[in-house]
Design a protein around this motif. Structure first.
Motif, PDB file in Angstrom:
ATOM      1  N   LEU A  82      22.096 -13.254 -27.950  1.00 37.64           N
ATOM      2  CA  LEU A  82      22.208 -14.711 -27.809  1.00 37.64           C
ATOM      3  C   LEU A  82      23.542 -15.090 -27.159  1.00 37.64           C
ATOM      4  O   LEU A  82      23.595 -15.958 -26.281  1.00 37.64           O
ATOM      5  CB  LEU A  82      22.075 -15.397 -29.178  1.00 37.64           C
ATOM      6  N   GLY A  83      24.603 -14.422 -27.574  1.00 39.14           N
ATOM      7  CA  GLY A  83      25.924 -14.692 -26.991  1.00 39.14           C
ATOM      8  C   GLY A  83      25.925 -14.478 -25.480  1.00 39.14           C
ATOM      9  O   GLY A  83      26.550 -15.242 -24.732  1.00 39.14           O
ATOM     10  N   LYS A  84      25.202 -13.439 -25.044  1.00 37.79           N
ATOM     11  CA  LYS A  84      25.139 -13.177 -23.591  1.00 37.79           C
ATOM     12  C   LYS A  84      24.432 -14.305 -22.851  1.00 37.79           C
ATOM     13  O   LYS A  84      24.701 -14.544 -21.679  1.00 37.79           O
ATOM     14  CB  LYS A  84      24.435 -11.842 -23.328  1.00 37.79           C
ATOM     15  N   GLU A  85      23.542 -14.997 -23.550  1.00 40.28           N
ATOM     16  CA  GLU A  85      22.818 -16.113 -22.930  1.00 40.28           C
ATOM     17  C   GLU A  85      23.733 -17.324 -22.741  1.00 40.28           C
ATOM     18  O   GLU A  85      23.345 -18.315 -22.113  1.00 40.28           O
ATOM     19  CB  GLU A  85      21.614 -16.524 -23.788  1.00 40.28           C
ATOM     20  N   ALA A  86      24.925 -17.268 -23.327  1.00 45.34           N
ATOM     21  CA  ALA A  86      25.877 -18.375 -23.156  1.00 45.34           C
ATOM     22  C   ALA A  86      26.694 -18.211 -21.876  1.00 45.34           C
ATOM     23  O   ALA A  86      27.447 -19.116 -21.501  1.00 45.34           O
ATOM     24  CB  ALA A  86      26.799 -18.472 -24.366  1.00 45.34           C
ATOM     25  N   LEU A  87      26.542 -17.074 -21.194  1.00 45.91           N
ATOM     26  CA  LEU A  87      27.360 -16.864 -19.989  1.00 45.91           C
ATOM     27  C   LEU A  87      27.121 -17.902 -18.887  1.00 45.91           C
ATOM     28  O   LEU A  87      28.082 -18.343 -18.247  1.00 45.91           O
ATOM     29  CB  LEU A  87      27.187 -15.436 -19.458  1.00 45.91           C
ATOM     30  N   PRO A  88      25.868 -18.334 -18.661  1.00 43.80           N
ATOM     31  CA  PRO A  88      25.691 -19.396 -17.658  1.00 43.80           C
ATOM     32  C   PRO A  88      26.479 -20.671 -18.007  1.00 43.80           C
ATOM     33  O   PRO A  88      26.889 -21.409 -17.119  1.00 43.80           O
ATOM     34  CB  PRO A  88      24.177 -19.673 -17.694  1.00 43.80           C
ATOM     35  N   LEU A  89      26.698 -20.886 -19.306  1.00 37.06           N
ATOM     36  CA  LEU A  89      27.517 -22.021 -19.719  1.00 37.06           C
ATOM     37  C   LEU A  89      28.938 -21.890 -19.188  1.00 37.06           C
ATOM     38  O   LEU A  89      29.525 -22.837 -18.667  1.00 37.06           O
ATOM     39  CB  LEU A  89      27.593 -22.096 -21.249  1.00 37.06           C
TER      40      LEU A  89
ATOM     41  N   LEU B  89      25.645 -27.568 -15.545  1.00 36.39           N
ATOM     42  CA  LEU B  89      25.926 -27.496 -16.970  1.00 36.39           C
ATOM     43  C   LEU B  89      24.735 -27.870 -17.820  1.00 36.39           C
ATOM     44  O   LEU B  89      24.428 -27.233 -18.823  1.00 36.39           O
ATOM     45  CB  LEU B  89      26.990 -28.546 -17.284  1.00 36.39           C
ATOM     46  N   LEU B  90      24.081 -28.931 -17.403  1.00 37.00           N
ATOM     47  CA  LEU B  90      22.883 -29.362 -18.110  1.00 37.00           C
ATOM     48  C   LEU B  90      21.851 -28.240 -18.110  1.00 37.00           C
ATOM     49  O   LEU B  90      21.220 -27.969 -19.130  1.00 37.00           O
ATOM     50  CB  LEU B  90      22.278 -30.567 -17.405  1.00 37.00           C
ATOM     51  N   HIS B  91      21.690 -27.607 -16.958  1.00 33.47           N
ATOM     52  CA  HIS B  91      20.721 -26.509 -16.883  1.00 33.47           C
ATOM     53  C   HIS B  91      21.139 -25.360 -17.788  1.00 33.47           C
ATOM     54  O   HIS B  91      20.308 -24.749 -18.453  1.00 33.47           O
ATOM     55  CB  HIS B  91      20.567 -26.034 -15.432  1.00 33.47           C
ATOM     56  N   ALA B  92      22.437 -25.072 -17.813  1.00 31.12           N
ATOM     57  CA  ALA B  92      22.920 -23.978 -18.660  1.00 31.12           C
ATOM     58  C   ALA B  92      22.719 -24.307 -20.141  1.00 31.12           C
ATOM     59  O   ALA B  92      22.396 -23.435 -20.948  1.00 31.12           O
ATOM     60  CB  ALA B  92      24.391 -23.682 -18.363  1.00 31.12           C
TER      61      ALA B  92
END
Lengths: 108, 108
Positions: A82-89, B89-92
């Motif tokens: 899940l943490g890796k999915e925060a990278l686009p953020l 950001l919204l997409h992320a």
């Protein structure tokens, strides 16, 4: 005119997004497979021990990072799936930070 | 081990990114070219007048949205060029929200 309520923003994601230190921790852990507390602290300029301790604890209970205790002296932190999915953020934050320097601030 | 300090996160960006209502406003304005206060309010479930007023004011002074007063009764809000740069950001956020439902929450 479209309705924009189709994708409500998930509040837990904002707990990460709005927190400078959590974003920095995700950044550091994304580039390293398993780090000790002191190694994380060394790579994040300006963070103090209490702040890092609190953030790591929060992020463990939010399932963003894993804490693995090999021995009392050997505890490693790493991003969960899940943490890796925060990278686009992170990338989007960096993109927006760049944009802020491209466009003039307030016109007033 | 890489240094991760290469891309410092810009703190002002977090003022925008971490705020649920601001993200919702950006979302609504991204789908409409110029909206009146009441139209924005109608599209954001649960927002009250005071909250929307405050957020719009902040976002104008942060150069995220433009406020154009055609007449006293006809004031339109729209995203600035900088505001449009917040869309990734919204997409992320949406991506991360999806991920949260895919992975189990805390193991404890």
């Amino acid at each position: 005119m479209n309705s924009s309520s189709k994708e409500p923003i998930c509040l837990p994601s904002l707990k990460i997004l709005g927190d400078y230190w959590k974003l920095r921790i995700i950044d550091v852990l994304s580039e390293n497979e398993g780090l000790r507390f002191n190694e994380i602290a060394r790579q994040i300029e300006g963070i103090n021990t209490a702040t890092l301790t609190k953030r790591l604890k929060d992020m463990c209970s939010d399932n963003i990072i894993n804490r693995t205790e090999h021995s009392r002296a050997d505890v490693l932190y790493e991003l969960t799936d899940l943490g890796k999915e925060a990278l686009p953020l992170l990338h989007a934050v960096n993109h927006f930070s760049d944009a802020m320097s491209k466009y003039p601030a307030s016109k007033k």
